[in-house]
Scaffold this motif. Sequence first.
Motif, PDB file in Angstrom:
ATOM      1  N   THR A  99      32.443 -81.072 -14.112  1.00  0.00           N
ATOM      2  CA  THR A  99      31.555 -82.181 -13.753  1.00  0.00           C
ATOM      3  C   THR A  99      30.646 -82.541 -14.919  1.00  0.00           C
ATOM      4  O   THR A  99      30.502 -83.721 -15.275  1.00  0.00           O
ATOM      5  CB  THR A  99      30.704 -81.807 -12.526  1.00  0.00           C
ATOM      6  N   ILE A 100      30.038 -81.523 -15.536  1.00  0.00           N
ATOM      7  CA  ILE A 100      29.088 -81.769 -16.623  1.00  0.00           C
ATOM      8  C   ILE A 100      29.793 -82.329 -17.853  1.00  0.00           C
ATOM      9  O   ILE A 100      29.301 -83.272 -18.498  1.00  0.00           O
ATOM     10  CB  ILE A 100      28.330 -80.477 -16.963  1.00  0.00           C
ATOM     11  N   THR A 101      30.961 -81.770 -18.202  1.00  0.00           N
ATOM     12  CA  THR A 101      31.687 -82.261 -19.379  1.00  0.00           C
ATOM     13  C   THR A 101      32.103 -83.712 -19.190  1.00  0.00           C
ATOM     14  O   THR A 101      32.037 -84.520 -20.124  1.00  0.00           O
ATOM     15  CB  THR A 101      32.923 -81.389 -19.658  1.00  0.00           C
ATOM     16  N   ARG A 102      32.513 -84.067 -17.981  1.00  0.00           N
ATOM     17  CA  ARG A 102      32.871 -85.457 -17.700  1.00  0.00           C
ATOM     18  C   ARG A 102      31.643 -86.360 -17.835  1.00  0.00           C
ATOM     19  O   ARG A 102      31.729 -87.471 -18.387  1.00  0.00           O
ATOM     20  CB  ARG A 102      33.473 -85.576 -16.304  1.00  0.00           C
ATOM     21  N   THR A 105      30.855 -86.857 -21.482  1.00  0.00           N
ATOM     22  CA  THR A 105      31.809 -87.792 -22.083  1.00  0.00           C
ATOM     23  C   THR A 105      31.464 -89.234 -21.726  1.00  0.00           C
ATOM     24  O   THR A 105      31.515 -90.124 -22.583  1.00  0.00           O
ATOM     25  CB  THR A 105      33.234 -87.459 -21.616  1.00  0.00           C
ATOM     26  N   ALA A 106      31.093 -89.453 -20.474  1.00  0.00           N
ATOM     27  CA  ALA A 106      30.730 -90.808 -20.048  1.00  0.00           C
ATOM     28  C   ALA A 106      29.503 -91.310 -20.804  1.00  0.00           C
ATOM     29  O   ALA A 106      29.455 -92.481 -21.224  1.00  0.00           O
ATOM     30  CB  ALA A 106      30.473 -90.832 -18.542  1.00  0.00           C
ATOM     31  N   ALA A 107      28.528 -90.430 -20.997  1.00  0.00           N
ATOM     32  CA  ALA A 107      27.316 -90.822 -21.723  1.00  0.00           C
ATOM     33  C   ALA A 107      27.631 -91.116 -23.192  1.00  0.00           C
ATOM     34  O   ALA A 107      27.118 -92.088 -23.775  1.00  0.00           O
ATOM     35  CB  ALA A 107      26.263 -89.720 -21.609  1.00  0.00           C
ATOM     36  N   LEU A 108      28.476 -90.279 -23.796  1.00  0.00           N
ATOM     37  CA  LEU A 108      28.873 -90.518 -25.189  1.00  0.00           C
ATOM     38  C   LEU A 108      29.671 -91.803 -25.321  1.00  0.00           C
ATOM     39  O   LEU A 108      29.485 -92.574 -26.274  1.00  0.00           O
ATOM     40  CB  LEU A 108      29.705 -89.338 -25.697  1.00  0.00           C
ATOM     41  N   ALA A 295      26.971 -75.290 -24.069  1.00  0.00           N
ATOM     42  CA  ALA A 295      26.613 -76.708 -24.047  1.00  0.00           C
ATOM     43  C   ALA A 295      26.571 -77.256 -22.636  1.00  0.00           C
ATOM     44  O   ALA A 295      26.083 -78.368 -22.411  1.00  0.00           O
ATOM     45  CB  ALA A 295      27.613 -77.512 -24.881  1.00  0.00           C
ATOM     46  N   ALA A 296      27.091 -76.486 -21.680  1.00  0.00           N
ATOM     47  CA  ALA A 296      27.110 -76.928 -20.282  1.00  0.00           C
ATOM     48  C   ALA A 296      27.016 -75.706 -19.382  1.00  0.00           C
ATOM     49  O   ALA A 296      27.593 -74.651 -19.686  1.00  0.00           O
ATOM     50  CB  ALA A 296      28.382 -77.708 -19.974  1.00  0.00           C
ATOM     51  N   ASP A 297      26.290 -75.831 -18.293  1.00  0.00           N
ATOM     52  CA  ASP A 297      26.220 -74.726 -17.339  1.00  0.00           C
ATOM     53  C   ASP A 297      27.596 -74.458 -16.756  1.00  0.00           C
ATOM     54  O   ASP A 297      28.375 -75.383 -16.490  1.00  0.00           O
ATOM     55  CB  ASP A 297      25.217 -75.061 -16.228  1.00  0.00           C
ATOM     56  N   CYS A 298      27.885 -73.172 -16.544  1.00  0.00           N
ATOM     57  CA  CYS A 298      29.230 -72.753 -16.171  1.00  0.00           C
ATOM     58  C   CYS A 298      29.142 -71.436 -15.414  1.00  0.00           C
ATOM     59  O   CYS A 298      28.053 -70.996 -15.042  1.00  0.00           O
ATOM     60  CB  CYS A 298      30.091 -72.603 -17.428  1.00  0.00           C
ATOM     61  N   ILE A 299      30.268 -70.783 -15.205  1.00  0.00           N
ATOM     62  CA  ILE A 299      30.292 -69.535 -14.450  1.00  0.00           C
ATOM     63  C   ILE A 299      29.406 -68.471 -15.096  1.00  0.00           C
ATOM     64  O   ILE A 299      28.744 -67.688 -14.415  1.00  0.00           O
ATOM     65  CB  ILE A 299      31.747 -69.022 -14.292  1.00  0.00           C
ATOM     66  N   ASN A 328      23.295 -79.563 -21.056  1.00  0.00           N
ATOM     67  CA  ASN A 328      24.156 -80.401 -20.214  1.00  0.00           C
ATOM     68  C   ASN A 328      24.208 -81.851 -20.691  1.00  0.00           C
ATOM     69  O   ASN A 328      24.449 -82.098 -21.872  1.00  0.00           O
ATOM     70  CB  ASN A 328      23.705 -80.287 -18.755  1.00  0.00           C
ATOM     71  N   ASP A 329      23.953 -82.819 -19.794  1.00  0.00           N
ATOM     72  CA  ASP A 329      23.989 -84.226 -20.199  1.00  0.00           C
ATOM     73  C   ASP A 329      22.586 -84.801 -20.370  1.00  0.00           C
ATOM     74  O   ASP A 329      22.381 -86.014 -20.238  1.00  0.00           O
ATOM     75  CB  ASP A 329      24.788 -85.068 -19.204  1.00  0.00           C
ATOM     76  N   ASP A 330      21.628 -83.919 -20.668  1.00  0.00           N
ATOM     77  CA  ASP A 330      20.273 -84.379 -20.983  1.00  0.00           C
ATOM     78  C   ASP A 330      20.341 -85.401 -22.126  1.00  0.00           C
ATOM     79  O   ASP A 330      21.095 -85.207 -23.087  1.00  0.00           O
ATOM     80  CB  ASP A 330      19.406 -83.185 -21.385  1.00  0.00           C
ATOM     81  N   PRO A 331      19.600 -86.497 -22.052  1.00  0.00           N
ATOM     82  CA  PRO A 331      19.666 -87.522 -23.102  1.00  0.00           C
ATOM     83  C   PRO A 331      19.463 -86.971 -24.506  1.00  0.00           C
ATOM     84  O   PRO A 331      20.114 -87.440 -25.460  1.00  0.00           O
ATOM     85  CB  PRO A 331      18.550 -88.491 -22.705  1.00  0.00           C
ATOM     86  N   ALA A 332      18.570 -85.986 -24.651  1.00  0.00           N
ATOM     87  CA  ALA A 332      18.347 -85.413 -25.984  1.00  0.00           C
ATOM     88  C   ALA A 332      19.596 -84.699 -26.492  1.00  0.00           C
ATOM     89  O   ALA A 332      19.895 -84.717 -27.692  1.00  0.00           O
ATOM     90  CB  ALA A 332      17.167 -84.446 -25.945  1.00  0.00           C
ATOM     91  N   HIS A 333      20.337 -84.062 -25.570  1.00  0.00           N
ATOM     92  CA  HIS A 333      21.573 -83.383 -25.962  1.00  0.00           C
ATOM     93  C   HIS A 333      22.653 -84.392 -26.338  1.00  0.00           C
ATOM     94  O   HIS A 333      23.393 -84.197 -27.320  1.00  0.00           O
ATOM     95  CB  HIS A 333      22.062 -82.499 -24.812  1.00  0.00           C
ATOM     96  N   ILE A 334      22.747 -85.469 -25.589  1.00  0.00           N
ATOM     97  CA  ILE A 334      23.707 -86.519 -25.918  1.00  0.00           C
ATOM     98  C   ILE A 334      23.385 -87.108 -27.283  1.00  0.00           C
ATOM     99  O   ILE A 334      24.285 -87.399 -28.082  1.00  0.00           O
ATOM    100  CB  ILE A 334      23.711 -87.622 -24.837  1.00  0.00           C
ATOM    101  N   ASP A 335      22.105 -87.258 -27.585  1.00  0.00           N
ATOM    102  CA  ASP A 335      21.709 -87.760 -28.909  1.00  0.00           C
ATOM    103  C   ASP A 335      22.144 -86.802 -30.013  1.00  0.00           C
ATOM    104  O   ASP A 335      22.574 -87.237 -31.091  1.00  0.00           O
ATOM    105  CB  ASP A 335      20.197 -87.961 -28.962  1.00  0.00           C
ATOM    106  N   VAL A 336      22.027 -85.493 -29.764  1.00  0.00           N
ATOM    107  CA  VAL A 336      22.485 -84.504 -30.746  1.00  0.00           C
ATOM    108  C   VAL A 336      23.981 -84.684 -30.998  1.00  0.00           C
ATOM    109  O   VAL A 336      24.441 -84.742 -32.145  1.00  0.00           O
ATOM    110  CB  VAL A 336      22.204 -83.064 -30.262  1.00  0.00           C
ATOM    111  N   MET A 337      24.754 -84.775 -29.927  1.00  0.00           N
ATOM    112  CA  MET A 337      26.198 -84.951 -30.075  1.00  0.00           C
ATOM    113  C   MET A 337      26.520 -86.234 -30.842  1.00  0.00           C
ATOM    114  O   MET A 337      27.397 -86.245 -31.719  1.00  0.00           O
ATOM    115  CB  MET A 337      26.867 -85.001 -28.699  1.00  0.00           C
TER     116      MET A 337
END
Length: 349
Positions: A99-102, A105-108, A295-299, A328-337
């Motif tokens: 869910t988080i990776t998707r 990707t959508a944000a990027l 980079a994303a919450d997981c098991i 996760n998909d925090d805007p600051a993290h998306i900016d880093v990517m």
Amino acid sequence: MKDLRQADNPSVKPSAHPTVKTPLTGILIANLGTPEGTDYWSMRRYLNEFLSDRRVIDLPRWKWQPILQGIILTKRPFSSGANYKTIWNEEKGESPLMTITRDQTAALREKAQAEWGDRVMVDFCMRYGKPSTSEVLDRMVKAGCRRIVFLPLYPQYAGATSATANDQLFRALMEQTWQPAVRTAEPYFDRPDYIDALAASVERKLEGKVPAKLVASYHGMPQRYLMQGDPYHCQCQKTSRLLRERLGWPEGVIDTTFQSVFGREEWLKPYTVDHVADLARQGHTDIAVISPAFAADCIETLEEINGEIRESFEHAGGETFTYIPCLNDDPAHIDVMMNVIRDNLGGWV
């Protein structure tokens, strides 16, 4: 020269020539992977692929495969499936990592298309499970991607994470008749924007207070890998140090530890599960835990940290256990990517 010009000019292609797509630049992010379900066979397929990777378990196949196929994959899918059930996204029928990776990707994709328009294509793949690196790469090539930036979502480099993701990409490229040019992104563990994003997540969760202890728990690996030259341990230590300096905290507040130990040999220490219990016994009954390697919450974060590791702390007398979520998909993290992607797209778009 006439023949060469004709070959390069779509308007003069022979009538039977295969369709040539308008050239695109691809952005492909990669994460570890996830089982498709929590049932025995879904878990077994996923664990078999993961634990058969020589980057993860480097024992000789003749020694390891009988153990894996005869013992581990007979029992472990049941326990792993039960663990996944506690965190499963029932609404979407998938793990939180998917869910988080998707969402990432959508944000990027939204940011990339706003900046570069239809000249770029953004997608994601998983090293283990689906969508596989091979199928996504093939889809991007068929869509016309002649250049691809590949970003493994691991801030720190390790042979068992970044390298095996790259390995799988290179294997997938071997299947392509017309291979695209590829750039693999470097780890981003010490980028100032990444450290800023981590620090902001800590300050937001802790509401500005300085804890007695913040445990930075990284995924573990055998101590032997460090001695063989893997830089992961050093990069984890540097991430913790830069985070502490960015927060302006004194030395000794952040402890670097390692989780998810597997097998009998010695792994990087201290082990998170033991360290948090030691902290409780020493009187640190109020701690926070963060996972900068994910980079994303997981098991490993949602179940292992909030389950086994939390319980270890509480059973030893700990009272308050605060888990700080991954970026996760925090805007600051998306900016880093996006910044990492821009650095690697230089001269391409």
